[in-house]
Motif scaffolding. Structure first.
Motif, mmCIF file in Angstrom:
data_model
loop_
_atom_site.group_PDB
_atom_site.id
_atom_site.type_symbol
_atom_site.label_atom_id
_atom_site.label_comp_id
_atom_site.label_asym_id
_atom_site.label_seq_id
_atom_site.Cartn_x
_atom_site.Cartn_y
_atom_site.Cartn_z
ATOM 1 N N THR A 129 1.006 -1.340 -0.228
ATOM 2 C CA THR A 129 -0.574 -0.231 -0.014
ATOM 3 C C THR A 129 1.085 1.358 0.278
ATOM 4 O O THR A 129 0.404 2.934 -0.022
ATOM 5 C CB THR A 129 -1.325 -0.031 1.398
ATOM 6 N N TYR A 142 -0.534 2.370 5.411
ATOM 7 C CA TYR A 142 -1.272 1.138 6.229
ATOM 8 C C TYR A 142 -2.298 1.056 6.802
ATOM 9 O O TYR A 142 -3.474 0.733 6.308
ATOM 10 C CB TYR A 142 -0.210 0.674 6.777
ATOM 11 N N HIS A 150 -6.750 3.195 5.023
ATOM 12 C CA HIS A 150 -8.182 2.589 4.316
ATOM 13 C C HIS A 150 -8.580 2.233 5.766
ATOM 14 O O HIS A 150 -10.302 2.657 5.563
ATOM 15 C CB HIS A 150 -7.606 0.985 4.156
ATOM 16 N N TRP A 151 -8.582 2.224 6.699
ATOM 17 C CA TRP A 151 -8.938 2.119 8.381
ATOM 18 C C TRP A 151 -9.839 3.972 8.538
ATOM 19 O O TRP A 151 -10.762 3.510 9.621
ATOM 20 C CB TRP A 151 -8.343 1.306 9.150
ATOM 21 N N GLU A 207 -10.092 6.548 6.725
ATOM 22 C CA GLU A 207 -11.539 7.192 5.567
ATOM 23 C C GLU A 207 -12.644 5.639 6.328
ATOM 24 O O GLU A 207 -13.388 6.454 5.624
ATOM 25 C CB GLU A 207 -10.758 6.550 4.196
ATOM 26 N N ARG A 208 -12.806 5.182 6.685
ATOM 27 C CA ARG A 208 -13.972 4.163 6.837
ATOM 28 C C ARG A 208 -14.046 4.893 8.640
ATOM 29 O O ARG A 208 -15.667 4.101 9.274
ATOM 30 C CB ARG A 208 -13.373 2.675 6.578
#
Length: 320
Positions: free
Chosen positions: A109, A249, A252-253, A255-256
């Motif tokens: 990533t 890394y 991703h989390w 952003e969620r």
């Protein structure tokens, strides 16, 4: 001393294939021979070496201590034989064979890593090469480069090991994170997290950066220790721990809404990524070509992301 002959090399290849497959029955299809033939070959190898290599039967396939040591020695022998073939090919101005490459986990990533670009350049040369990739911890990678099972390893290497050369590549930023449900999750959004609250939290530390992680948080001990980034993320996502992750890394989390960074700019560091190779008077030709492509890939990167030099770290060699 065992005097190796052609038959021994063939039997060792069968042995290595059986180990990789996890047993006789799993190996017979790819070897295109019967299980009884494999068993006979293994018995012959054990007799020639004078060692019991594995246990097989109703309880399944298991390597003995001698078997484990023989497998590791066979890996080193395979690399040495292939290096000989590559060196003789180089005399004909042709690069061929296997490149054994080690990489630290979860770098895919990271857009600044440039390893995909390097590999594309390397294989596009038209060389008859096969790339064998191993993912491991920094200590595992260094051990495999030292004993010859890997040509080169790329990752974080906080403590430089004698016998290896290290080449600076780039800097990877990391940050401190907590997961949804953690007591500091809302405070992280406000940006006001007292130092005492961090030290009182359950801390998951990276084994190869444990002292750094604890010092950054003024903590005396960790509640959990991991040796890879994925395990670190799992514990942070549980909402029970705080810990450091590479920012690429964790994105991703974040952003969620499942993770939040604590104290951006205050907690974390720029971790140097290096390429490690074994000190040798005559590196394999295939390694020289790969290191040239790796070096050129990072020369082409933007100046603001280039790694800062360190006095004890060597630069990749120029094209020969």
């Amino acid at each position: 001393m065992v005097q190796l002959q052609d038959v021994d090399l063939k039997l060792l290849r069968v042995f290595m294939h059986v180990v990789r497959c996890g047993g006789f029955s799993a190996a017979q299809a790819s070897l295109n021979v019967s299980q009884s033939t494999i068993s006979e070959q293994m018995t012959t190898l054990e007799t020639r070496l004078g060692l019991k290599l594995c246990e097989r039967g109703r309880s399944g396939f298991r390597l003995t201590e001698h078997g484990i040591a023989t497998y590791e020695a066979a890996q080193r022998l395979q690399v040495a034989v292939e290096a000989f073939c590559m060196d003789t090919d180089a005399l004909k101005q042709h690069i061929a064979g296997r490149l054994y490459l080690g990489i630290i986990d979860n770098t895919v990533t990271d857009s600044t890593a440039l390893l995909p670009q390097t590999l594309k350049k390397f294989v596009s040369r038209g060389h008859d090469v096969h790339v064998d990739v191993y993912i491991g911890t920094p200590a595992e990678l260094e051990e495999r480069v030292l004993d010859g099972r890997l040509h080169v390893a790329i990752g974080h290497f906080p403590i430089h090991v004698p016998g290896l050369n290290y080449f600076d590549l780039y800097l990877e930023p990391d940050g401190l994170y907590c997961g949804k449900g953690h007591a500091l999750f809302d405070a992280a959004l406000d940006g006001d997290v007292p130092q005492e609250a961090l030290a009182a939290s359950r801390i998951v530390a990276r084994g190869y950066y444990q002292q750094h992680d604890l010092k950054m948080l003024s903590a005396s001990k960790a509640a959990a220790t991991v040796d890879n980034v994925e395990a670190q993320a799992i514990l942070i996502l549980s909402g029970a721990y705080i810990g450091f992750l590479p920012t690429h890394y964790a994105a991703h989390w974040v952003e969620r809404g499942e993770m939040r960074q604590i104290g951006p700019g205050r907690y974390g560091m720029q971790s140097p990524f290096c390429a490690a190779t074994r000190k040798a008077t005559a590196p394999p030709a295939i390694l020289n070509v790969f290191m040239t492509d790796l070096h050129e890939s990072f020369l082409d990167r933007r100046p603001d992301t280039a790694a800062a030099g360190r006095s004890e770290t060597r630069r990749a060699p120029p094209r020969r």
